[in-house]
Design a protein around this motif. Sequence first.
Motif, mmCIF file in Angstrom:
data_model
loop_
_atom_site.group_PDB
_atom_site.id
_atom_site.type_symbol
_atom_site.label_atom_id
_atom_site.label_comp_id
_atom_site.label_asym_id
_atom_site.label_seq_id
_atom_site.Cartn_x
_atom_site.Cartn_y
_atom_site.Cartn_z
ATOM 1 N N LEU A 17 66.290 45.974 -28.189
ATOM 2 C CA LEU A 17 65.422 46.082 -29.365
ATOM 3 C C LEU A 17 66.265 46.315 -30.627
ATOM 4 O O LEU A 17 66.050 45.664 -31.661
ATOM 5 N N ALA A 18 67.232 47.232 -30.531
ATOM 6 C CA ALA A 18 68.067 47.540 -31.705
ATOM 7 C C ALA A 18 68.816 46.296 -32.176
ATOM 8 O O ALA A 18 68.911 46.031 -33.384
ATOM 9 N N SER A 19 69.329 45.501 -31.216
ATOM 10 C CA SER A 19 70.055 44.271 -31.593
ATOM 11 C C SER A 19 69.121 43.288 -32.286
ATOM 12 O O SER A 19 69.485 42.659 -33.286
ATOM 13 N N LYS A 20 67.920 43.149 -31.724
ATOM 14 C CA LYS A 20 66.959 42.200 -32.309
ATOM 15 C C LYS A 20 66.514 42.662 -33.700
ATOM 16 O O LYS A 20 66.302 41.842 -34.593
ATOM 17 N N LEU A 21 66.377 43.976 -33.881
ATOM 18 C CA LEU A 21 65.987 44.484 -35.202
ATOM 19 C C LEU A 21 67.080 44.194 -36.222
ATOM 20 O O LEU A 21 66.813 43.805 -37.360
ATOM 21 N N PHE A 22 68.326 44.372 -35.788
ATOM 22 C CA PHE A 22 69.450 44.076 -36.689
ATOM 23 C C PHE A 22 69.367 42.621 -37.149
ATOM 24 O O PHE A 22 69.575 42.315 -38.330
ATOM 25 N N ASP A 23 69.048 41.715 -36.200
ATOM 26 C CA ASP A 23 68.958 40.285 -36.547
ATOM 27 C C ASP A 23 67.892 40.034 -37.612
ATOM 28 O O ASP A 23 67.948 39.040 -38.334
ATOM 29 N N SER A 24 66.891 40.932 -37.685
ATOM 30 C CA SER A 24 65.848 40.785 -38.713
ATOM 31 C C SER A 24 66.182 41.594 -39.961
ATOM 32 O O SER A 24 65.336 41.756 -40.840
ATOM 33 N N GLY A 25 67.370 42.190 -39.982
ATOM 34 C CA GLY A 25 67.785 42.944 -41.168
ATOM 35 C C GLY A 25 67.289 44.377 -41.182
ATOM 36 O O GLY A 25 67.198 45.002 -42.243
ATOM 37 N N ILE A 26 66.957 44.910 -39.994
ATOM 38 C CA ILE A 26 66.425 46.288 -39.933
ATOM 39 C C ILE A 26 67.414 47.204 -39.217
ATOM 40 O O ILE A 26 67.894 46.884 -38.124
ATOM 41 N N SER A 27 67.697 48.342 -39.844
ATOM 42 C CA SER A 27 68.689 49.260 -39.269
ATOM 43 C C SER A 27 68.002 50.260 -38.344
ATOM 44 O O SER A 27 66.855 50.656 -38.568
ATOM 45 N N SER A 28 68.710 50.635 -37.277
ATOM 46 C CA SER A 28 68.118 51.612 -36.359
ATOM 47 C C SER A 28 69.160 52.600 -35.854
ATOM 48 O O SER A 28 70.356 52.299 -35.802
ATOM 49 N N LEU A 29 68.656 53.766 -35.485
ATOM 50 C CA LEU A 29 69.471 54.784 -34.816
ATOM 51 C C LEU A 29 68.895 54.940 -33.416
ATOM 52 O O LEU A 29 67.674 55.057 -33.256
ATOM 53 N N ILE A 30 69.773 54.913 -32.387
ATOM 54 C CA ILE A 30 69.299 55.175 -31.023
ATOM 55 C C ILE A 30 69.705 56.598 -30.644
ATOM 56 O O ILE A 30 70.857 57.002 -30.851
ATOM 57 N N ILE A 31 68.752 57.328 -30.078
ATOM 58 C CA ILE A 31 69.042 58.682 -29.596
ATOM 59 C C ILE A 31 69.032 58.637 -28.074
ATOM 60 O O ILE A 31 68.037 58.216 -27.466
ATOM 61 N N GLU A 32 70.133 59.037 -27.451
ATOM 62 C CA GLU A 32 70.262 58.921 -25.991
ATOM 63 C C GLU A 32 70.712 60.254 -25.400
ATOM 64 O O GLU A 32 71.708 60.824 -25.842
#
Length: 381
Positions: A17-32
């Motif tokens: 999901l994070a990779s796909k969001l990046f492709d749409s120009g959206i930044s994300s933080l993953i908490i693991e």
Amino acid sequence: MANQVTIVGAGPVGLHLASKLFDSGISSLIIEEHSEVGVPVNCSGLISESGCHTLGLALDGVLVNEISGADIYSPSGSKLTIERKRPVAYVVNRELFDKNLYKKAVSKNVEIDFNSKVINFTGKNVFYQKDNYGTMSKSKLIIGADGVQSKVRELMNLNAPHNMFVHAYQQMISGDFDPKKVNVYLCKEAVGFFAWLIPHSKKEADLGIGVTLGNNPKNAFDSFYASQSFEFEKLSENSSIIPIGPPFKHTVAENQLLVGDAAFQTKATTGGGIIFGLRAAEIAAQAISDNILKSKPLGNYEKLLSGLNKELALHWKIRSYLNSLGPENTEKLFQKAKRAGVAEFLTSYGDMDNPSKFVGKIFRKPSMLTLFPEALKFILG
Ligand SMILES: Cc1cc2nc3c(=O)[nH]c(=O)nc-3n(C[C@H](O)[C@H](O)[C@H](O)COP(=O)(O)OP(=O)(O)OC[C@H]3O[C@@H](n4cnc5c(N)ncnc54)[C@H](O)[C@@H]3O)c2cc1C
């Protein structure tokens, strides 16, 4: 606000999901919560060839085996064989599979906070413990990709009943196996599910069993193992929960959204959740980018999921039907299926992800229709 989206969970679904969001120009933080991606492994890594193709998954360095058929065993041990000429599924090294998705996400500058466990959220703030210190992130949207025992789902008050979970136990074993076929055991010990053998090679396989939550999967495994007179060497073992149920109706609330195991996007027939979770991640990415960039309602995710949910609902109906039978009627159905040439039918038309494809074909085969009227009524009714 540093990132537009906070994703809880760096499993395959959160990472994709994070990779796909990046492709749409959206930044994300993953908490693991773990210190590393891909471990511990609680999975056999069996994924469909068609799913890999649809998703364009590169399996370089992670593919360990190719599967072209299955031996399905009835409660009494009678066998039905499905065999294709070409591979229909792959077995991947699940740790490396997740690590590949991680590398891809990191190459897209996705930020990941390891050793970080989400404990709460309110509004745009996600509160979590990182290395035992309390901290927080702020973002427009909060995504629960945190697996079967999702904290995000719990905080959204979307609780699932006990009977919508299977407790699995499996061992990596060494022995002599047919590397091209998985074994499925419709055995009486696997209350509400089944037992499986998934070869990773000629010499190594996962042997496992699932039971409805509340039953003891290790005891079930031991009884099943003894009943088969197996003599394998145990290399390792693991036990975990699989969400098994109809697709969740509500997966969105305010600025929160669920995806993957957290949203029960697993096939209730087999427990497989990788391909459906990744497909759902792509749908979630679309809904999230539409929300952030075009101000469309986040709830559109539920509409966009309808095709996927149709298949998941069918998986659930098939599982419910099989669970309604009990060992004696399973045996009867199995023998009937064997006589009716179901093995040949599934060899030609079976689809491990999309049951609607072969259920549709049944309607064009009157011999099948008349043989299984109760089953079809239950599943399609
Ligand atoms: C025994 C077994 C065998 C299986 N075999 C197969 C198979 O052969 N093929 C298949 O397709 N599927 C299989 N599955 C299912 C598959 O493993 C899951 O469907 C898949 O892992 C779902 O991915 P996910 O990213 O949604 O969740 P997960 O892989 O569970 O990832 C969730 C992540 O969230 C993190 N997390 C959880 N809570 C928090 C929190 N509060 N804060 C921060 N992080 C958190 C976890 O550490 C984890 O990294 C199997 C499952 C089991 C139990």
